[in-house]
Design a protein around this motif. Structure first.
Motif, PDB file in Angstrom:
ATOM      1  N   PHE A 172       0.759  -1.107   0.031  1.00 36.50           N
ATOM      2  CA  PHE A 172      -0.150   0.074   0.238  1.00 36.50           C
ATOM      3  C   PHE A 172       0.932   1.033  -0.098  1.00 36.50           C
ATOM      4  CE2 PHE A 172      -3.437  -2.463   2.360  1.00 36.50           C
ATOM      5  CZ  PHE A 172      -4.021  -2.910   1.167  1.00 36.50           C
ATOM      6  N   ALA A 175       2.618   1.730  -3.181  1.00 35.97           N
ATOM      7  CA  ALA A 175       1.925   2.032  -4.313  1.00 35.97           C
ATOM      8  C   ALA A 175       1.406   3.800  -4.201  1.00 35.97           C
ATOM      9  CB  ALA A 175       0.631   1.290  -4.337  1.00 35.97           C
ATOM     10  N   ALA A 176       1.156   3.993  -3.128  1.00 35.15           N
ATOM     11  CA  ALA A 176       0.811   5.302  -2.623  1.00 35.15           C
ATOM     12  C   ALA A 176       1.911   6.359  -3.251  1.00 35.15           C
ATOM     13  CB  ALA A 176       0.697   5.679  -1.351  1.00 35.15           C
ATOM     14  N   SER A 196      -3.682   6.877  -5.696  1.00 30.14           N
ATOM     15  CA  SER A 196      -2.710   7.064  -4.792  1.00 30.14           C
ATOM     16  C   SER A 196      -3.305   7.262  -3.381  1.00 30.14           C
ATOM     17  CB  SER A 196      -1.849   8.415  -5.044  1.00 30.14           C
ATOM     18  OG  SER A 196      -0.856   8.388  -4.062  1.00 30.14           O
ATOM     19  N   SER A 199      -4.631   4.208  -1.734  1.00 26.94           N
ATOM     20  CA  SER A 199      -3.346   3.201  -1.345  1.00 26.94           C
ATOM     21  C   SER A 199      -2.978   3.777  -0.090  1.00 26.94           C
ATOM     22  CB  SER A 199      -2.150   3.160  -2.162  1.00 26.94           C
ATOM     23  OG  SER A 199      -2.580   2.652  -3.570  1.00 26.94           O
ATOM     24  N   ALA A 202      -5.735   3.083   2.738  1.00 28.70           N
ATOM     25  CA  ALA A 202      -5.626   1.945   3.198  1.00 28.70           C
ATOM     26  C   ALA A 202      -4.446   1.401   4.100  1.00 28.70           C
ATOM     27  CB  ALA A 202      -5.487   0.899   1.990  1.00 28.70           C
ATOM     28  N   ALA A 203      -3.130   2.063   3.746  1.00 31.20           N
ATOM     29  CA  ALA A 203      -2.142   1.927   4.522  1.00 31.20           C
ATOM     30  C   ALA A 203      -2.504   2.419   6.020  1.00 31.20           C
ATOM     31  CB  ALA A 203      -0.775   2.316   4.043  1.00 31.20           C
ATOM     32  N   TYR A 331      -7.629  -6.508   3.984  1.00 34.32           N
ATOM     33  CA  TYR A 331      -6.827  -5.867   3.281  1.00 34.32           C
ATOM     34  C   TYR A 331      -5.857  -6.554   1.998  1.00 34.32           C
ATOM     35  CZ  TYR A 331      -7.178  -2.939   7.535  1.00 34.32           C
ATOM     36  OH  TYR A 331      -7.703  -2.371   8.551  1.00 34.32           O
ATOM     37  N   ALA A 335      -6.031  -5.004  -1.752  1.00 36.85           N
ATOM     38  CA  ALA A 335      -4.818  -4.955  -2.161  1.00 36.85           C
ATOM     39  C   ALA A 335      -5.173  -5.638  -3.706  1.00 36.85           C
ATOM     40  CB  ALA A 335      -3.872  -5.839  -1.619  1.00 36.85           C
ATOM     41  N   LEU A 338      -6.806  -2.660  -5.547  1.00 41.18           N
ATOM     42  CA  LEU A 338      -6.077  -1.590  -6.001  1.00 41.18           C
ATOM     43  C   LEU A 338      -5.209  -2.184  -7.461  1.00 41.18           C
ATOM     44  CD1 LEU A 338      -4.943  -0.160  -2.589  1.00 41.18           C
ATOM     45  CD2 LEU A 338      -6.178   0.998  -4.443  1.00 41.18           C
ATOM     46  N   PHE A 342      -5.002  -0.343 -10.631  1.00 41.84           N
ATOM     47  CA  PHE A 342      -3.757   0.107 -11.116  1.00 41.84           C
ATOM     48  C   PHE A 342      -3.428  -0.527 -12.479  1.00 41.84           C
ATOM     49  CE2 PHE A 342       0.897  -0.901 -11.634  1.00 41.84           C
ATOM     50  CZ  PHE A 342       1.398   0.468 -11.436  1.00 41.84           C
TER      51      PHE A 342
END
Length: 485
Positions: A172, A175-176, A196, A199, A202-203, A331, A335, A338, A342
């Motif tokens: 995460f 990716a952000a 972004s 991510s 989520a983190a 999560y 993922a 995401l 992406f």
């Protein structure tokens, strides 16, 4: 939670319980026969903003009693507490009180050592003195868990429960950062910005979630933790919704985001329990995003069907097992979602680059035609430096240039060659676009080209007017093909 030990005994939440108000800060156990006492169940124990005594049965299985390892009473509750077994105090978690000023907040998750010598074979009595005067929320289920098992640090058990969710954290975060940087160089950056942010949120949610397994915090912090989890869930859901809106909807995007975000917020505020709030904070925007995708699927908009299927899969996983979904594999599913978004964004970026390259090639070709027409209407002249003199030669009469060290051989239409005092590189920068470099030693007037012949080695030859032939290098061949098509 205690599955790592293999041996535990969880209290039945419907087990009969007597609750009496604590009249003062005395630690003398009441007889539980007062008129104010009520008989209820364990799941209805609520020490929030009050001071109570609780009595229930404690029946420990022979399997646990026969263990050589020490036993512990695990309590996960928003409360300070004092624990008594068969009338003997076995431990205190903070200090209970009828007043906020005199209460000492206890840990949210704690364990009390059980001395087996005080345990009776036939019947045991568990008494808890509890209070939770701190906090700004009233939780619907302040008592999360109570059980007997092998004595150990409860934080370790919780970490065993949460560790599987820690793995996506790095993905995460990376990716952000990557998508944030990518958004600064993209023309259509808004969908990437929201990816972004998804991510990042989520983190952050994952980081707050696993604090319960990494630190033994006091019960007032639990409320902040729940609020943060719900907020990050809501932020994630709204960013998902905004990403879908900016991807498929062309007009009134901001109005759509605000109106649908308000609908999502209403569903979150109207729900009870912060687990449900956190779930609805993600599922409601996902459902609204799905409706948008289905609408554009009906209109046969490209990629809308794949987005619809991905969102359906995401939502169905939640409804199959809501509690397990939020607690264990949420999560990983996030993922996966995401990654899908992406991947779709990467496909879009690739298509945009191809489209841009095609448009640029068309523009370059059009500009070449325009320049050629200008040259025909008003031929430019080239200053040629010879032996002590400078000649002006019409460019339209030049067929090609050939580099020869510090000199350039200029071949004219009649095969006449003129020697220019200068390098091919210097000359290249001063020529109009109708001249094309086809070899490190040759520059050709494109108006004189008849055909291009390419061989199996990747090199080729240009056939010019007046039966002239010019070699084309393998490295420059792709650029020559683009210029001539």
């Amino acid at each position: 939670l205690l599955s790592s030990t293999g041996i535990s005994q969880t209290f039945d939440r419907t087990q009969s319980t007597i609750i009496c108000p604590a009249r003062d800060d005395s630690n003398i156990i009441p007889d539980f026969n007062q008129e104010e006492c009520v008989t209820t169940t364990i799941e209805n124990i609520d020490p929030q903003y009050t001071h109570i005594w609780v009595k229930t049965d404690l029946n420990i299985s022979p399997t646990l009693l026969n263990q050589s390892l020490p036993l512990g009473l695990y309590i996960m509750v928003k409360s300070s507490s004092a624990i008594y077994i068969n009338g003997k105090l076995i431990g205190m978690n903070g200090k209970t009180s009828s007043h906020l000023q005199s209460e000492v907040a206890g840990a949210m998750d704690t364990v009390f050592y059980i001395d087996k010598n005080i345990i009776q074979k036939d019947h045991n009595q568990l008494v808890l003195k509890m209070s939770a005067q701190s906090g700004f929320l009233h939780l619907s289920q302040p008592l999360g868990h109570i059980s007997v098992g092998i004595y150990s640090n409860p934080t370790h058990f919780l970490l065993n429960h949460y560790w599987i969710s820690i793995l996506p954290f790095g993905a995460f975060l990376l990716a952000a950062i990557y998508l944030g940087v990518l958004s600064t160089i993209q023309k259509n950056r808004k969908p990437i910005i929201f990816l972004s942010l998804m991510s990042l949120f989520a983190a952050c949610q994952l980081l707050i979630e696993i604090t319960r397994g990494t630190m033994a915090y006091l019960y007032p912090f639990h409320e902040y933790r729940l609020v943060l989890i719900a907020l990050f869930s809501y932020a994630f859901g709204i960013c998902l919704l905004a990403h879908i809106i900016y991807r498929f909807i062309i007009r009134h995007q901001i109005k759509m985001i605000f109106s649908l975000s308000f609908i999502s917020l209403i569903s979150v505020l109207a729900s009870d329990g912060y687990d449900l709030k956190a779930a609805l904070a993600v599922i409601t925007p996902s459902a609204l995003s799905l409706l948008i995708c289905i609408f554009y699927t009906a209109k046969k908009v490209p990629n809308s069907l794949s987005f619809s299927l991905a969102l359906i899969f995401f939502i169905v996983l939640f409804f199959i097992s809501p509690s397990l979904f939020l607690d264990r594999y949420f999560y990983y599913v996030v993922a996966g979602l995401l990654f899908f978004l992406f991947f779709q964004q990467a496909i879009d970026y690739s298509n945009q680059r191809k489209t841009h390259a095609i448009e640029k090639a068309r523009a370059d070709h059009l500009q070449l035609i325009i320049n050629q027409n200008k040259e025909k209407a008003n031929p430019a002249k080239l200053k040629v430096k010879g032996a002590g003199k400078i000649d002006l030669i019409p460019l339209d009469e030049i067929f090609y240039f050939k580099g020869a060290g510090d000199y350039v051989e200029i071949t004219m239409a009649d095969n006449k060659t003129i020697l220019h005092n200068g390098s091919l590189k210097e000359l290249e920068n001063s020529l109009p676009v109708i001249f094309l470099k086809v070899h490190r030693s040759y520059i050709v007037n494109t108006n004189t080209i008849i055909s291009l012949k390419r061989n199996s080695a990747g090199t080729g030859n240009l056939n010019l007017l007046s039966n002239m032939t010019i070699p084309v290098s393998r490295r420059i061949m792709p650029m020559v093909l683009d210029s001539l098509t």
